[in-house]
Design a protein around this motif. Structure first.
Motif, PDB file in Angstrom:
ATOM      1  N   UNK A  32      -3.587  16.390  -4.918  1.00 17.22           N
ATOM      2  CA  UNK A  32      -4.874  15.952  -4.388  1.00 17.22           C
ATOM      3  C   UNK A  32      -4.733  15.756  -2.881  1.00 17.22           C
ATOM      4  N   UNK A  33      -5.693  16.268  -2.139  1.00 16.90           N
ATOM      5  CA  UNK A  33      -5.640  16.144  -0.680  1.00 16.90           C
ATOM      6  C   UNK A  33      -5.768  14.684  -0.259  1.00 16.90           C
ATOM      7  N   UNK A  34      -4.996  14.322   0.748  1.00 12.14           N
ATOM      8  CA  UNK A  34      -5.107  12.991   1.331  1.00 12.14           C
ATOM      9  C   UNK A  34      -4.268  11.915   0.681  1.00 12.14           C
ATOM     10  N   UNK A  35      -3.448  12.269  -0.327  1.00  6.13           N
ATOM     11  CA  UNK A  35      -2.623  11.221  -0.918  1.00  6.13           C
ATOM     12  C   UNK A  35      -1.515  10.844   0.063  1.00  6.13           C
ATOM     13  N   UNK A  36      -1.084   9.603  -0.029  1.00  2.00           N
ATOM     14  CA  UNK A  36       0.003   9.105   0.798  1.00  2.00           C
ATOM     15  C   UNK A  36       1.127   8.666  -0.124  1.00  2.00           C
ATOM     16  N   UNK A  37       2.350   9.086   0.179  1.00  4.66           N
ATOM     17  CA  UNK A  37       3.510   8.735  -0.625  1.00  4.66           C
ATOM     18  C   UNK A  37       4.561   8.149   0.305  1.00  4.66           C
ATOM     19  N   UNK A  38       4.998   6.928  -0.013  1.00  6.81           N
ATOM     20  CA  UNK A  38       5.978   6.229   0.814  1.00  6.81           C
ATOM     21  C   UNK A  38       7.046   5.588  -0.057  1.00  6.81           C
ATOM     22  N   UNK A  39       8.314   5.604   0.395  1.00  7.07           N
ATOM     23  CA  UNK A  39       9.364   4.943  -0.381  1.00  7.07           C
ATOM     24  C   UNK A  39       9.249   3.420  -0.285  1.00  7.07           C
ATOM     25  N   UNK A  40       9.485   2.779  -1.418  1.00  7.38           N
ATOM     26  CA  UNK A  40       9.534   1.311  -1.476  1.00  7.38           C
ATOM     27  C   UNK A  40      10.740   0.968  -2.343  1.00  7.38           C
ATOM     28  N   UNK A  41      11.863   0.656  -1.706  1.00  9.53           N
ATOM     29  CA  UNK A  41      13.073   0.378  -2.465  1.00  9.53           C
ATOM     30  C   UNK A  41      13.495   1.606  -3.250  1.00  9.53           C
ATOM     31  N   UNK A  42      13.687   1.450  -4.561  1.00  8.61           N
ATOM     32  CA  UNK A  42      14.103   2.572  -5.397  1.00  8.61           C
ATOM     33  C   UNK A  42      12.912   3.271  -6.070  1.00  8.61           C
ATOM     34  N   UNK A  43      11.693   2.901  -5.676  1.00  6.91           N
ATOM     35  CA  UNK A  43      10.476   3.521  -6.199  1.00  6.91           C
ATOM     36  C   UNK A  43       9.692   4.145  -5.051  1.00  6.91           C
ATOM     37  N   UNK A  44       8.598   4.760  -5.400  1.00  8.45           N
ATOM     38  CA  UNK A  44       7.690   5.363  -4.419  1.00  8.45           C
ATOM     39  C   UNK A  44       6.287   4.828  -4.669  1.00  8.45           C
ATOM     40  N   UNK A  45       5.590   4.474  -3.606  1.00 10.17           N
ATOM     41  CA  UNK A  45       4.190   4.075  -3.703  1.00 10.17           C
ATOM     42  C   UNK A  45       3.345   5.278  -3.313  1.00 10.17           C
ATOM     43  N   UNK A  46       2.381   5.607  -4.158  1.00  5.86           N
ATOM     44  CA  UNK A  46       1.517   6.754  -3.895  1.00  5.86           C
ATOM     45  C   UNK A  46       0.069   6.303  -3.963  1.00  5.86           C
ATOM     46  N   UNK A  47      -0.640   6.436  -2.835  1.00  5.59           N
ATOM     47  CA  UNK A  47      -2.047   6.064  -2.765  1.00  5.59           C
ATOM     48  C   UNK A  47      -2.898   7.308  -2.969  1.00  5.59           C
ATOM     49  N   UNK A  48      -3.890   7.193  -3.839  1.00  4.42           N
ATOM     50  CA  UNK A  48      -4.812   8.289  -4.091  1.00  4.42           C
ATOM     51  C   UNK A  48      -6.192   7.948  -3.555  1.00  4.42           C
ATOM     52  N   UNK A  49      -6.709   8.749  -2.624  1.00  2.59           N
ATOM     53  CA  UNK A  49      -8.079   8.529  -2.174  1.00  2.59           C
ATOM     54  C   UNK A  49      -9.092   8.839  -3.277  1.00  2.59           C
ATOM     55  N   UNK A  50      -8.693   9.619  -4.271  1.00  2.00           N
ATOM     56  CA  UNK A  50      -9.600   9.958  -5.375  1.00  2.00           C
ATOM     57  C   UNK A  50      -9.914   8.742  -6.235  1.00  2.00           C
ATOM     58  N   UNK A  51      -8.920   7.854  -6.403  1.00  2.00           N
ATOM     59  CA  UNK A  51      -9.121   6.661  -7.238  1.00  2.00           C
ATOM     60  C   UNK A  51      -9.193   5.380  -6.423  1.00  2.00           C
ATOM     61  N   UNK A  52      -8.694   5.414  -5.191  1.00  2.00           N
ATOM     62  CA  UNK A  52      -8.642   4.209  -4.361  1.00  2.00           C
ATOM     63  C   UNK A  52      -7.537   3.272  -4.802  1.00  2.00           C
ATOM     64  N   UNK A  53      -6.613   3.759  -5.608  1.00  2.00           N
ATOM     65  CA  UNK A  53      -5.542   2.913  -6.130  1.00  2.00           C
ATOM     66  C   UNK A  53      -4.180   3.446  -5.706  1.00  2.00           C
ATOM     67  N   UNK A  54      -3.194   2.557  -5.779  1.00  2.00           N
ATOM     68  CA  UNK A  54      -1.816   2.905  -5.492  1.00  2.00           C
ATOM     69  C   UNK A  54      -1.022   2.835  -6.780  1.00  2.00           C
ATOM     70  N   UNK A  55      -0.197   3.853  -7.016  1.00  2.00           N
ATOM     71  CA  UNK A  55       0.658   3.906  -8.205  1.00  2.00           C
ATOM     72  C   UNK A  55       2.113   3.870  -7.760  1.00  2.00           C
ATOM     73  N   UNK A  56       2.956   3.261  -8.575  1.00  2.00           N
ATOM     74  CA  UNK A  56       4.390   3.287  -8.330  1.00  2.00           C
ATOM     75  C   UNK A  56       4.992   4.439  -9.125  1.00  2.00           C
ATOM     76  N   UNK A  57       5.818   5.225  -8.448  1.00  2.00           N
ATOM     77  CA  UNK A  57       6.395   6.419  -9.054  1.00  2.00           C
ATOM     78  C   UNK A  57       7.917   6.373  -8.995  1.00  2.00           C
ATOM     79  N   UNK A  58       8.544   7.080  -9.934  1.00  2.00           N
ATOM     80  CA  UNK A  58       9.994   7.255  -9.876  1.00  2.00           C
ATOM     81  C   UNK A  58      10.305   8.451  -8.970  1.00  2.00           C
ATOM     82  N   UNK A  59      11.587   8.690  -8.750  1.00  2.00           N
ATOM     83  CA  UNK A  59      11.999   9.792  -7.872  1.00  2.00           C
ATOM     84  C   UNK A  59      11.503  11.144  -8.369  1.00  2.00           C
TER      85      UNK A  59
END
Length: 96
Positions: free
Chosen positions: A7-34
């Motif tokens: 999805x265009x415009x998502x932001x993915x940033x490392x946070x410790x051993x996880x990744x935070x990914x913000x979706x403009x489509x939902x307006x929410x941030x999800x925590x992701x594994x590697x």
């Protein structure tokens, strides 16, 4: 064959051993594994199906592509529901 696009415009940033990914489509941030973050990185280049994503991840990690298939295939639902990827419509080639 299912193909997915990031999805265009998502932001993915490392946070410790996880990744935070913000979706403009939902307006929410999800925590992701590697692994999920790696899938998003592959899709940043171009849309792909499961096999193509596995091939890229295999070349980066040295793990056989077929060993990655279940992991990648099982990630699509979570990534789609989080608004980070979208499934592309299937197009049929009309032979002449």
């Amino acid at each position: 064959m299912q193909r997915f696009a990031r999805v265009e415009g998502i932001l993915v940033e490392p946070i410790g051993h996880l990744w935070a990914a913000f979706s403009p489509a939902t307006g929410e941030t999800a925590l992701l594994n590697d692994e999920s973050a790696s899938i998003l990185e592959v899709l940043e280049i171009e849309p792909a199906d499961t096999a193509a994503v596995c091939d890229v991840l295999s070349s980066d990690s040295g793990i056989a592509s077929d060993e990655l298939f279940a992991l990648v295939d099982g990630s699509w639902q979570q990534l789609t529901e989080a608004g980070l990827v979208r499934e592309l419509p299937v197009t049929l080639n009309n032979p002449k």
